[in-house]
Design a protein around this motif. Structure first.
Motif, short mmCIF file in Angstrom:
data_model
loop_
_atom_site.label_atom_id
_atom_site.label_comp_id
_atom_site.label_asym_id
_atom_site.label_seq_id
_atom_site.Cartn_x
_atom_site.Cartn_y
_atom_site.Cartn_z
N ASN A 69 -3.55 -4.79 -10.82
CA ASN A 69 -2.45 -4.67 -9.89
C ASN A 69 -1.73 -3.34 -10.13
O ASN A 69 -1.63 -2.87 -11.27
N ASN A 125 0.75 4.40 1.95
CA ASN A 125 2.05 4.60 2.60
C ASN A 125 1.91 5.50 3.83
O ASN A 125 2.76 6.35 4.10
N SER A 153 -0.57 -8.83 -5.77
CA SER A 153 -0.13 -8.00 -4.67
C SER A 153 -0.49 -8.67 -3.36
O SER A 153 -1.26 -9.62 -3.32
N LEU A 184 1.59 -0.57 -9.21
CA LEU A 184 2.88 -0.17 -8.67
C LEU A 184 2.90 1.36 -8.61
O LEU A 184 2.49 2.02 -9.56
N SER A 241 5.75 1.52 -0.98
CA SER A 241 5.06 0.36 -0.44
C SER A 241 5.53 0.11 0.98
O SER A 241 6.69 0.38 1.32
N SER A 286 -2.19 -2.37 2.53
CA SER A 286 -1.52 -1.70 1.44
C SER A 286 -0.50 -2.65 0.88
O SER A 286 0.15 -3.39 1.59
N SER A 287 -0.32 -2.65 -0.43
CA SER A 287 0.58 -3.61 -1.04
C SER A 287 1.19 -3.04 -2.29
O SER A 287 0.67 -2.14 -2.90
N THR A 288 2.30 -3.66 -2.67
CA THR A 288 2.90 -3.40 -3.96
C THR A 288 2.70 -4.65 -4.79
O THR A 288 2.90 -5.74 -4.31
N SER A 289 2.32 -4.49 -6.03
CA SER A 289 2.03 -5.63 -6.89
C SER A 289 3.26 -6.48 -7.07
O SER A 289 4.32 -6.00 -7.38
N SER A 316 1.53 6.28 -10.85
CA SER A 316 0.92 4.96 -10.62
C SER A 316 0.86 4.19 -11.93
O SER A 316 0.49 4.73 -12.97
N GLU A 361 -3.15 0.80 -2.80
CA GLU A 361 -1.80 1.05 -2.33
C GLU A 361 -1.85 2.14 -1.27
O GLU A 361 -2.74 2.97 -1.26
N ASN A 418 -3.43 7.18 0.69
CA ASN A 418 -3.92 5.88 0.24
C ASN A 418 -4.47 6.06 -1.17
O ASN A 418 -5.21 7.02 -1.44
#
Length: 263
Positions: A94, A224, A47, A96, A105, A34-37, A87, A222, A234
């Motif tokens: 990408n 959490n 990301s 956020l 994130s 999982s990532s944040t851009s 979102s 993404e 997710n």
């Protein structure tokens, strides 16, 4: 006050905020599910590596699904993030994600401190476990991004929509790639239900979504699942560009708050 001074002031604020973000972080891990851009000097946001990346063609179709919610910069600066929730996606796919607590994130966080610059609100995003950070600028619809932010022209973005963009220094209009909102606020209404289902990882959520609503070569954009202050989910994207929210309790939502599956 002349234009040269305004430009120098705005760029100084932007540079100062970015240097603050970078000074307290170290090299970001790769391979996270999982990532944040994250954004670069041309705001070509990258990301933390997740399962895969999406194509510009499928991502751009989602940019047209922005909700009518308008950014309220005064409220955001005061700690009310309701107008930011949802979102946001750029043309490279990408993403956020924001909820009522702020940026969602496991790999990045924002400072929660805001600076006003040329009528826009700016904060810093920092990597949780790696070197990297950038200034995140919030732009409400109907407002042009001042030319002081660009080296070679005026705002090329769609001013009829809310926008977010990241920067580490002065921007180029040629490579400018802002984020537009592509979904409504989270969490969804049934995401807190006791269902007897507990999904534990991004891959498990992909397998679960494939079983329940069909195989679209889902990838995790993404997530959490380990954040206790937010409802765990997710965010997945299919090969057709569709977005779904797979909550840890097994409830699945699509765009526009459409309930797709509940255990």
């Amino acid at each position: 006050m002349n234009k040269h001074f305004i430009k120098t002031l705005s760029l100084s604020l932007l540079a100062s905020l970015f240097l603050t973000a970078c000074s307290i972080t170290s090299k970001q891990e790769s391979g996270s599910s999982s990532s944040t851009s994250q954004t670069s000097s041309q705001t070509t946001t990258s990301s933390t590596e997740v399962t895969s990346t999406t194509s510009s063609s499928t991502s751009s179709s989602n940019l047209e699904t922005q909700t009518d919610t308008a950014l309220d910069l005064d409220a955001i600066a005061a700690g009310d993030f309701s107008s930011l929730a949802g979102s946001w996606m750029n043309s490279h796919g990408n993403v956020l994600v924001f909820d009522q607590t702020g940026l969602v994130s496991e790999d990045s966080f924002w400072s929660g401190e805001f600076v006003w610059s040329n009528g826009l609100l700016t904060t810093s995003v920092q990597a949780s476990s790696g070197v990297g950070g950038y200034a995140l600028v919030l732009v409400p619809k109907g407002m042009a991004i001042p030319s002081e932010f660009f080296t070679d022209g005026s705002d090329p973005s769609d001013q009829t929509k809310d926008r977010l963009f990241g920067a580490q220094n002065v921007l180029s209009t040629e490579n400018f790639d802002p984020f537009y909102r592509v979904s409504t606020a989270l969490p969804h209404s049934q995401s807190n239900l006791e269902t007897g289902v507990t999904l534990e990882s991004g891959q498990v959520s992909i397998d679960y979504a494939t079983e329940k609503i069909g195989d679209k070569a889902w990838i995790v954009l993404e997530g959490n699942y380990t954040r206790t202050e937010s409802v765990p989910y997710n965010l997945l994207q299919g090969s057709d560009g569709s977005l779904i929210w797979v909550y840890q309790n097994g409830v699945i939502y699509g765009d526009n708050n459409q309930l797709l599956y509940t255990p």
